[in-house]
Design a protein around this motif. Structure first.
Motif, PDB file in Angstrom:
ATOM      1  N   GLU A   1      41.572 -54.798  19.216  1.00 53.58           N
ATOM      2  CA  GLU A   1      42.461 -55.933  19.518  1.00 53.58           C
ATOM      3  C   GLU A   1      42.051 -57.276  18.722  1.00 53.58           C
ATOM      4  O   GLU A   1      42.945 -58.097  18.324  1.00 53.58           O
ATOM      5  CB  GLU A   1      42.329 -56.288  20.905  1.00 53.58           C
ATOM      6  CG  GLU A   1      43.285 -55.392  21.886  1.00 53.58           C
ATOM      7  CD  GLU A   1      42.780 -55.420  23.357  1.00 53.58           C
ATOM      8  OE1 GLU A   1      43.064 -54.663  24.235  1.00 53.58           O
ATOM      9  OE2 GLU A   1      42.341 -56.699  23.726  1.00 53.58           O
ATOM     10  N   GLN A   2      40.918 -57.547  18.707  1.00 54.00           N
ATOM     11  CA  GLN A   2      40.336 -58.845  18.129  1.00 54.00           C
ATOM     12  C   GLN A   2      40.770 -58.577  16.423  1.00 54.00           C
ATOM     13  O   GLN A   2      41.107 -59.774  15.954  1.00 54.00           O
ATOM     14  CB  GLN A   2      38.785 -58.879  17.929  1.00 54.00           C
ATOM     15  CG  GLN A   2      38.250 -60.099  17.292  1.00 54.00           C
ATOM     16  CD  GLN A   2      36.892 -60.188  17.501  1.00 54.00           C
ATOM     17  OE1 GLN A   2      36.223 -59.995  18.541  1.00 54.00           O
ATOM     18  NE2 GLN A   2      36.027 -60.390  16.229  1.00 54.00           N
TER      19      GLN A   2
ATOM     20  N   ARG B   1      43.409 -64.747  14.275  1.00 50.32           N
ATOM     21  CA  ARG B   1      42.519 -65.520  14.477  1.00 50.32           C
ATOM     22  C   ARG B   1      41.115 -65.134  14.984  1.00 50.32           C
ATOM     23  O   ARG B   1      40.043 -65.784  15.159  1.00 50.32           O
ATOM     24  CB  ARG B   1      42.800 -66.389  15.716  1.00 50.32           C
ATOM     25  CG  ARG B   1      44.103 -67.395  15.754  1.00 50.32           C
ATOM     26  CD  ARG B   1      44.492 -68.238  16.847  1.00 50.32           C
ATOM     27  NE  ARG B   1      43.163 -69.173  17.250  1.00 50.32           N
ATOM     28  CZ  ARG B   1      43.133 -70.278  16.694  1.00 50.32           C
ATOM     29  NH1 ARG B   1      44.016 -70.847  15.860  1.00 50.32           N
ATOM     30  NH2 ARG B   1      42.164 -70.982  17.130  1.00 50.32           N
ATOM     31  N   LEU B   2      41.132 -63.607  14.806  1.00 53.09           N
ATOM     32  CA  LEU B   2      39.730 -63.045  14.651  1.00 53.09           C
ATOM     33  C   LEU B   2      38.810 -63.351  16.197  1.00 53.09           C
ATOM     34  O   LEU B   2      37.907 -63.379  16.141  1.00 53.09           O
ATOM     35  CB  LEU B   2      39.177 -63.135  13.833  1.00 53.09           C
ATOM     36  CG  LEU B   2      39.450 -62.766  12.494  1.00 53.09           C
ATOM     37  CD1 LEU B   2      38.645 -63.035  11.077  1.00 53.09           C
ATOM     38  CD2 LEU B   2      39.672 -61.253  12.405  1.00 53.09           C
ATOM     39  N   GLY B   3      39.863 -63.488  17.258  1.00 58.98           N
ATOM     40  CA  GLY B   3      39.095 -64.009  18.476  1.00 58.98           C
ATOM     41  C   GLY B   3      38.715 -65.297  18.719  1.00 58.98           C
ATOM     42  O   GLY B   3      38.107 -65.523  19.897  1.00 58.98           O
ATOM     43  N   ILE B   4      38.924 -66.256  17.683  1.00 60.98           N
ATOM     44  CA  ILE B   4      38.695 -67.412  17.888  1.00 60.98           C
ATOM     45  C   ILE B   4      39.764 -68.243  18.856  1.00 60.98           C
ATOM     46  O   ILE B   4      41.017 -68.076  18.478  1.00 60.98           O
ATOM     47  CB  ILE B   4      38.497 -68.516  16.643  1.00 60.98           C
ATOM     48  CG1 ILE B   4      37.460 -67.756  15.786  1.00 60.98           C
ATOM     49  CG2 ILE B   4      38.272 -69.593  16.714  1.00 60.98           C
ATOM     50  CD1 ILE B   4      37.402 -68.261  14.541  1.00 60.98           C
ATOM     51  N   ARG B   5      39.318 -68.757  20.083  1.00 56.90           N
ATOM     52  CA  ARG B   5      40.266 -69.328  21.065  1.00 56.90           C
ATOM     53  C   ARG B   5      40.666 -70.666  20.495  1.00 56.90           C
ATOM     54  O   ARG B   5      39.908 -71.431  20.140  1.00 56.90           O
ATOM     55  CB  ARG B   5      39.743 -69.046  22.349  1.00 56.90           C
ATOM     56  CG  ARG B   5      40.336 -68.109  22.977  1.00 56.90           C
ATOM     57  CD  ARG B   5      40.001 -67.731  24.373  1.00 56.90           C
ATOM     58  NE  ARG B   5      38.933 -66.844  24.300  1.00 56.90           N
ATOM     59  CZ  ARG B   5      37.907 -66.640  25.238  1.00 56.90           C
ATOM     60  NH1 ARG B   5      38.379 -66.895  26.490  1.00 56.90           N
ATOM     61  NH2 ARG B   5      37.153 -65.554  24.995  1.00 56.90           N
TER      62      ARG B   5
ATOM     63  N   LEU C   1      36.334 -59.224   7.085  1.00 59.40           N
ATOM     64  CA  LEU C   1      37.170 -60.370   7.445  1.00 59.40           C
ATOM     65  C   LEU C   1      36.522 -61.435   8.350  1.00 59.40           C
ATOM     66  O   LEU C   1      36.653 -62.559   7.871  1.00 59.40           O
ATOM     67  CB  LEU C   1      38.366 -59.818   8.551  1.00 59.40           C
ATOM     68  CG  LEU C   1      39.411 -58.600   7.940  1.00 59.40           C
ATOM     69  CD1 LEU C   1      40.161 -58.113   9.125  1.00 59.40           C
ATOM     70  CD2 LEU C   1      40.431 -59.527   7.018  1.00 59.40           C
ATOM     71  N   VAL C   2      35.450 -60.930   9.095  1.00 55.25           N
ATOM     72  CA  VAL C   2      34.789 -61.989   9.830  1.00 55.25           C
ATOM     73  C   VAL C   2      33.870 -62.666   8.955  1.00 55.25           C
ATOM     74  O   VAL C   2      33.907 -63.766   8.968  1.00 55.25           O
ATOM     75  CB  VAL C   2      34.178 -61.155  11.193  1.00 55.25           C
ATOM     76  CG1 VAL C   2      32.906 -62.156  11.646  1.00 55.25           C
ATOM     77  CG2 VAL C   2      34.883 -60.789  12.263  1.00 55.25           C
ATOM     78  N   LEU C   3      33.291 -61.885   8.012  1.00 53.19           N
ATOM     79  CA  LEU C   3      32.290 -62.822   6.938  1.00 53.19           C
ATOM     80  C   LEU C   3      33.168 -63.861   6.314  1.00 53.19           C
ATOM     81  O   LEU C   3      32.711 -64.968   6.059  1.00 53.19           O
ATOM     82  CB  LEU C   3      31.578 -61.629   6.127  1.00 53.19           C
ATOM     83  CG  LEU C   3      30.165 -61.043   6.954  1.00 53.19           C
ATOM     84  CD1 LEU C   3      29.986 -60.092   5.735  1.00 53.19           C
ATOM     85  CD2 LEU C   3      29.540 -61.788   7.427  1.00 53.19           C
TER      86      LEU C   3
ATOM     87  N   GLY D   1      34.308 -65.092  17.680  1.00 53.74           N
ATOM     88  CA  GLY D   1      34.994 -66.204  18.378  1.00 53.74           C
ATOM     89  C   GLY D   1      34.309 -67.158  19.262  1.00 53.74           C
ATOM     90  O   GLY D   1      34.517 -68.222  19.136  1.00 53.74           O
ATOM     91  N   GLY D   2      33.467 -66.553  20.209  1.00 60.66           N
ATOM     92  CA  GLY D   2      32.577 -67.279  21.214  1.00 60.66           C
ATOM     93  C   GLY D   2      31.847 -67.989  20.316  1.00 60.66           C
ATOM     94  O   GLY D   2      31.315 -69.331  20.555  1.00 60.66           O
ATOM     95  N   THR D   3      31.013 -67.422  19.514  1.00 58.91           N
ATOM     96  CA  THR D   3      30.048 -68.063  18.483  1.00 58.91           C
ATOM     97  C   THR D   3      30.410 -69.544  17.902  1.00 58.91           C
ATOM     98  O   THR D   3      30.013 -70.432  17.980  1.00 58.91           O
ATOM     99  CB  THR D   3      29.751 -67.404  17.582  1.00 58.91           C
ATOM    100  OG1 THR D   3      28.892 -66.251  17.832  1.00 58.91           O
ATOM    101  CG2 THR D   3      28.539 -67.867  16.551  1.00 58.91           C
ATOM    102  N   VAL D   4      32.033 -69.411  17.339  1.00 60.98           N
ATOM    103  CA  VAL D   4      32.524 -70.652  16.687  1.00 60.98           C
ATOM    104  C   VAL D   4      32.624 -71.558  17.904  1.00 60.98           C
ATOM    105  O   VAL D   4      32.359 -72.713  17.490  1.00 60.98           O
ATOM    106  CB  VAL D   4      33.886 -70.117  16.242  1.00 60.98           C
ATOM    107  CG1 VAL D   4      34.437 -71.409  15.658  1.00 60.98           C
ATOM    108  CG2 VAL D   4      33.730 -69.142  14.785  1.00 60.98           C
ATOM    109  N   THR D   5      33.211 -71.088  19.145  1.00 57.26           N
ATOM    110  CA  THR D   5      33.319 -72.338  19.924  1.00 57.26           C
ATOM    111  C   THR D   5      32.392 -72.891  20.325  1.00 57.26           C
ATOM    112  O   THR D   5      31.961 -74.017  20.421  1.00 57.26           O
ATOM    113  CB  THR D   5      34.105 -71.498  21.326  1.00 57.26           C
ATOM    114  OG1 THR D   5      34.868 -70.707  20.970  1.00 57.26           O
ATOM    115  CG2 THR D   5      34.223 -72.540  22.254  1.00 57.26           C
TER     116      THR D   5
END
Ligand code: ARG
Length: 572
Positions: A96-97, A102-106, A555-557, A500-504
């Motif tokens: 899903e992510q 947005r790769l999970g960034i909320r 993608l994440v990197l 995503g959580g890390t970016v937040t």
């Protein structure tokens, strides 16, 4: 918090609340090396219930049904609850992510207007490593804030006003506009400034002219202003040249220099005086914001207008605060400024609040940073003891990266070589800058920052290149659903799920180093995965799943490096 963490904590929180009778009970969930997640909240519960922590933990786990998410629960004697998440849950959430652009960034729940004051070099002066820090940190914060959906207003508060401009204009007239332009645009700004200064000190006639010129400039004399404009425009051209080389988002339209506030300064002092916030001291107008004292305990003055009638740095900053909270409608104002200016900024902010210009709801924060040190752990200087020119540093980085890249990939064609050397060199400097907790000083060390090992820009760029090259060889990206099984696959997947959580979290604390640490963890997990799990040689459907994991890593990197302002080339 990743979505997995969210699912787990909303599953266990009601049980903690019910058993403890405390609706707000909030057990702590964290990633653990022993299992996947560790749940840590039985200790206070044990006290409430007067049972052992282990017993408290057991009661909680008896009352929740985690079978949909977890396939192993272990309770340690100290009451820590170790959870092993089901493989299919990890796989599904990651699918899903990765399908989400947005790769999970909320997006932020509350979208704000955020002013970021950063870079702010000085006209007719060289940019140095301090400006490197604010520019790179500010750039990364701007990128992250935008990603969360905030409206970001960049403010490049350049130093373009003050008494030295009299001397600088007279020097310009002495050597001619063409020569001045040549010096300033190639970046011998220090040479220009020094020559003016030397004449000022040695030649009373020149000093006299300079003083008269300041007065004429301040009174708005047309000729003086247009000569001043030459200096400012030349410098701005030079700053933009450095920004382009650095690959940061700053544009000429972000420049709101000190001079911009000139017309507002009389109003600032008049309104402060009317509010009863000004005290005259030796002919100067001072504010004494509450809570600031000298070492001997006397109230500390903030000089708003000097005894000669001139306005200083503080007056401009007060006008800027008023403008940002007022005209710009800021909900938040961030100052990416070196730690030594802590007191100055705090006093300006306190005064602006006392004056009612910055209401309580408007957050202000000094995003402070430490110094850049040389290998001897003393402030970073050239061998001759001069301050290092930023532009020279960038050129050297690209040159050195060029050598490193040539050794690693001798067959690159020259065009590609150049653009990759730039990406690696500039990326190395940025990563070295961003990967250390910004409040700390850091040692500028070429060998470390350009190394392909450890938490460095090149290591992360290389991990991305490796993932891309596997995908190229496979001829297509993973198309079947991800299905993790092996420990190395699970670890990589869990790391990707944390993105995503890390970016937040990183942006909440204005701490790009957290994102760096996370990406380094992703790259390391990817290396371990690549070592222990054959990708291209595996049979379907394992091959497809591993390719999808590889693509997720790429993608994440790339996205994460992008938020740091670092390029991620496909080849190296
Ligand atoms: N131009 C100043 C310098 O180079 C920094 C300005 C910081 N920003 C501010 N609003 N005071 O040190």
């Amino acid at each position: 918090m990743s979505s997995l963490e969210g699912l787990l904590s909303s599953a266990v929180r009601p049980a903690f609340a019910e058993i403890s009778g405390d609706a707000l009970a909030d057990p702590i969930l964290r990633r653990s090396t022993r299992c996947d997640y560790q749940l840590n909240g039985a200790l206070p519960l044990a006290r409430t219930l007067s049972v052992s922590p282990r017993e408290a933990a057991a009661r909680v786990m008896d009352s929740v049904d985690l079978r949909d998410l977890v396939d192993l629960v272990e309770i340690a004697p100290n009451g820590f609850i170790n959870l092993t998440v089901r493989d299919d849950v990890i796989s599904r959430l990651l699918d899903e992510q990765l399908a989400d652009p947005r790769l999970g960034i909320r997006t932020a729940t509350e979208v704000k207007t955020i002013v970021v004051d950063y870079s702010h070099p000085n006209v007719a002066k060289e940019m140095h490593v301090g400006h490197l820090r604010t520019t790179i940190i500010g750039d990364s914060l701007v990128r992250m804030l935008r990603r969360l959906g905030h409206t970001v207003i960049k403010q490049n508060h350049i130093g373009d006003w003050g008494t030295p401009f009299g001397m600088l204009i007279e020097h310009l007239l002495d050597i001619g506009e063409a020569n001045t332009a040549a010096l300033l645009s190639v970046g011998d700004l220090n040479g220009f400034y020094r020559a003016g200064r030397e004449k000022f000190d040695a030649d009373p006639d020149f000093a006299d002219r300079s003083r008269r010129r300041v007065v004429s400039l301040q009174s708005g004399d047309e000729e003086s202003v247009s000569l001043w404009r030459v200096l400012v425009d030349q410098s701005i051209g030079y700053f933009q040249h450095v920004y382009a080389k650095l690959g940061v988002l700053l544009e000429p339209s972000d420049i709101v220099g000190e001079s911009f506030y000139n017309d507002l300064l009389p109003g600032v002092t008049a309104d402060l005086a009317a509010a009863g916030l000004v005290t005259e001291s030796d002919g100067a107008m001072c504010c004494f914001p509450t809570g600031f004292v000298t070492r001997t305990g006397d109230p500390l003055p903030l000089i708003v207008r000097k005894s000669d009638g001139g306005y200083g740095y503080a007056a401009t900053d007060l006008a800027a605060l008023r403008d940002r909270a007022g005209r710009l409608g800021a909900d938040e104002i961030l100052y990416v400024v070196g730690a030594p200016q802590r007191e100055h900024l705090a006093m300006c902010i306190a005064t602006a609040r006392e004056a009612g210009w910055v209401p309580d709801e408007v957050r202000t924060e000094h995003v402070a940073f430490g110094s850049v040190l040389g290998p001897d752990r003393r402030p970073f200087k050239t061998r001759a003891g001069a301050s290092v020119r930023l532009i020279d540093l960038l050129d050297e980085a690209v040159l050195k990266a060029g050598q490193v890249v040539r050794e690693k990939s001798p067959s690159l064609d020259p065009d590609e070589h150049e653009s990759i050397a730039e990406a690696v060199g500039i990326g190395a400097i940025k990563y070295a800058e961003l990967s250390i907790d910004r409040v700390k000083d850091y040692v500028f060390d070429w060998a470390h920052m350009l190394s392909f090992e450890g938490s460095t820009g090149p290591y992360l760029q290389y991990a991305h290149v490796r993932a891309r090259s596997i995908l190229r060889k496979a001829g297509h990206a993973g198309s079947v659903p991800i299905s993790v099984r092996e420990p190395a696959e699970r670890r990589l997947a869990l790391a990707l799920l944390d993105y995503g959580g890390t970016v937040t979290d990183a942006i909440a604390d204005h701490a790009p180093h957290r994102l760096c640490n996370h990406l380094f963890g992703v790259a390391e997990s990817f290396a371990a995965f690549y070592e222990s799990c054959p990708i291209l040689k595996a049979d379907e459907p394992v091959r497809g799943s591993r390719l999808a994991l590889t693509e997720g890593t790429a993608l994440v990197l790339k996205d994460g490096l992008g938020l740091l302002g670092i390029a991620a080339p496909d080849r190296l």
